[in-house]
Structures are given as structure tokens and as C-alpha cells.
Enzyme design. Sequence first.
Site, PDB file in Angstrom:
ATOM      1  CD  GLU A  90      -2.445  -1.074   2.825  1.00 36.49           C
ATOM      2  OE1 GLU A  90      -3.178  -2.014   3.121  1.00 36.49           O
ATOM      3  OE2 GLU A  90      -2.259  -0.098   3.571  1.00 36.49           O
ATOM      4  CB  CYS A 103       2.418   7.584   3.599  1.00 41.30           C
ATOM      5  SG  CYS A 103       2.809   6.362   4.870  1.00 41.30           S
ATOM      6  CB  CYS A 110       6.163  -5.309   8.911  1.00 41.69           C
ATOM      7  SG  CYS A 110       7.449  -4.541   9.947  1.00 41.69           S
ATOM      8  CB  CYS A 114       4.037  -3.220  16.117  1.00 39.85           C
ATOM      9  SG  CYS A 114       5.719  -2.661  15.840  1.00 39.85           S
ATOM     10  CB  CYS A 117       1.057  -2.826  13.112  1.00 39.39           C
ATOM     11  SG  CYS A 117       1.440  -2.542  11.394  1.00 39.39           S
ATOM     12  CB  SER A 214       7.789   3.461  16.165  1.00 39.69           C
ATOM     13  OG  SER A 214       7.550   3.971  14.887  1.00 39.69           O
ATOM     14  CG  HIS A 216       4.704   2.478  19.501  1.00 39.93           C
ATOM     15  ND1 HIS A 216       4.240   3.639  18.924  1.00 39.93           N
ATOM     16  CD2 HIS A 216       5.149   1.707  18.470  1.00 39.93           C
ATOM     17  CE1 HIS A 216       4.394   3.566  17.613  1.00 39.93           C
ATOM     18  NE2 HIS A 216       4.951   2.417  17.318  1.00 39.93           N
ATOM     19  CB  CYS A 333       0.284   1.105   7.976  1.00 36.98           C
ATOM     20  SG  CYS A 333       1.499  -0.071   7.532  1.00 36.98           S
TER      21      CYS A 333
END
Length: 355
Positions: A90, A103, A110, A114, A117, A214, A216, A333
Site C-alpha cells: 500500500e 507515505c 513486516c 507490533c 499493526c 516509534s 509506543h 497501514c
Amino acid sequence: MRALLDVPNEELQSWLKARGQPPMRVRQLRRWLLLGRAESFEQMTDLPRELRQLLMEEYLPLGIQIARHLVAGDETHKLLLRLQDGQLVECVLIQEAGRHTACISTQVGCGMGCLFCASGLNGVARNLTAGEILEQLIRLRNLLPVDGRLTHIVVMGMGEPLANLDNLLQALEVAGSKDGLGIGARHITISTVGLPAKIRRLAELGKQYQLAVSLHAPNDVVRMHIVPTTEKTGLQAILAAADYFFERTGRQVTYEYVLLRSINDSVAHAKELAGLLTGRQAHVNLIPFNDVEGLPYARPTDHDLQAFVNELRRGGISVKVRKRKGSEIDAACGQLRRSSLKEEAQALAVGTGRL
Ligand code: SF4
């Protein structure tokens, strides 16, 4: 067939030479793709007809297909792209206040896992090539009016950018050049979950890229729960690498913090985060969680969000809450890819009588 953006200049030059073409054709071809918005060889009207025919037999001008194109009411565009091997990624065009920000993704899926996500739910399939990264920028730029140009890039889509750093840097080099898309390094933000060695390498490049880490969580215990890689890389090592980035580049580091209700959104967490960042050249971007189907997390309440912001400000930390863009088009995402994969799997199951 290979896409032209993935063919190195030297290789293209010898291919052209073998067909009696001068070296300047390489620049001409790149210009058509990067500046002329050509999406077919036919459109490259100043190339000899026979050469266009030969190119068509050997290469693709662009190698990615647009599988879906969604547009939200706020003019956010989201493209679901099908790569040559059938994989989906994407990319998003965000438009506000005269800015046109792309973006982009750097990997299929990935590997960082996480918990909140959608991109990491099925792990990583592969790195994107430099051409595939660059083509996302071209496809998004081509959505703008003819006199429009991308002003900013955020590398915050699918994947961990620093896990595919060589290909990313190659693509950004072209994106940044005057003969390319002309987007200066200061307008390019690279986001990472925190790979200290790669952050240090980025710092030593002598470039002015913006770094977004990131975080978090304000401590390793909470972070371990949200970002599994914390087990290998604790917060202190990540912060030390980010400090080094600031020392070398003079660029303030942005810390991203996704707020998940009842997990990392209390005033005590905010206080701890302020303590962690005090004395550092830091800016915090708070991102209230975007609901993702299949994930058991929720946005913080407005009251808790405000209390979190107030506590950080009380601690002297610069903070901004990221606005939600394109929420009606699965803009978080990995969500569109995930829903498309699900639809494809369902269609396949119907086709084979399994539903
Ligand atoms: S948030 Fe970023 S690093 Fe974490 S799994 Fe998703 S894409 Fe990967």
C-alpha cells in the site's frame, strides 16, 4: 519482464549501445518516467519508433499494477499495488495545507510484529526493490494535476524501512535529485521501530533526512508487550542511537507514540515518557489508535488523550496529536492489503467450494 526503474544505468546503457543508441537515451528514458509521467513506451514520443518497439519487447516502463484506488472525502488517496510477483503493498497520498505527502512502504508485510499493526500480522514476505519503492512515489505523484508535485515523503507505510536501508536509500537518492522528483532530504521522514546500528549508519550519511522513532511505550516492560523486538533492543540503546543521530545531523528526532486504551495511555505513562525525553532534542507525535479489524485494541478516550497531552506539556515536551486522515478508506497501514487478501482468499474458497 523487468521494470525499467530496476535496471541500473550502466546495464541500460550497454543494452541501448548494442542497439546503436547513444548514452543520452538513458537520461531521456528516466526523464519520461520521473518528470514526463509516461506510463507506457508509446507515450515517449521523442524516442525512435523502432526503439520504443524494442523496449516494449524487453522491459516494462513501470512494473506495478494499481489493484485498487480509494479516495477519501479529505482527498487522501490510497493505492493498493500489485507487484510483479503478485504481492500486494500500500501507499498513500495525504493532502493538506498545500502539502502533498507520499507515505510509502519498504517491505511486503513486516517482520517487527507490533501488536497493534495490520501490516505485521502475517510477518514479512520480502524487501521491496529500489524501483518498487520509487514507483510508489511516481504512482502517487501521477495522481496530482500536471503542475502538481510531491512536497514531502514519509517512509511510514508497510515494513521496517531500516531493515531495507540500501534499497530505500537508492530510491530516495533518485527522489531527491533535480532530475528526479526534486524532494529535498529535509522533507523526507524515515520512520523506524528502532534498529540502533542502522540509525547510526543513517546518521553518518551526511544527509538531512528526518528521523522518526516509534517508541509506543515509556519503559521496556510496556514496550515488550507492544513491540516484540524490544526483547533484543531495549529503549536505552534506541535512545542512545537517536541522540547520536541528533549530534551528527543537528536534526531533531520525532518520537511516535501510538496510544492504546488502558495499555499505554495513562497519566503515569505520560509522566514516565516525559522523564525519558527530558533533556533530549525531541518532539512527540501522539497517534490515537486507528481501529483495525481483528485486533483487540481501542482508541483512548478523548479525556485520557487530553490528560496525556497535558502531562507531557507539563514536563516541557513538545507534542502534537496526529490528525486522522482518510479513516473511511482503511488508511491505517496494512488494512487495505489485509482486507483485499481476505476477499481474495474468500473468492478462492468459493471457487473451490470451500465456503
Ligand atoms: S508498526 Fe511498522 S514496524 Fe511495527 S509491524 Fe507495523 S509496519 Fe512493522
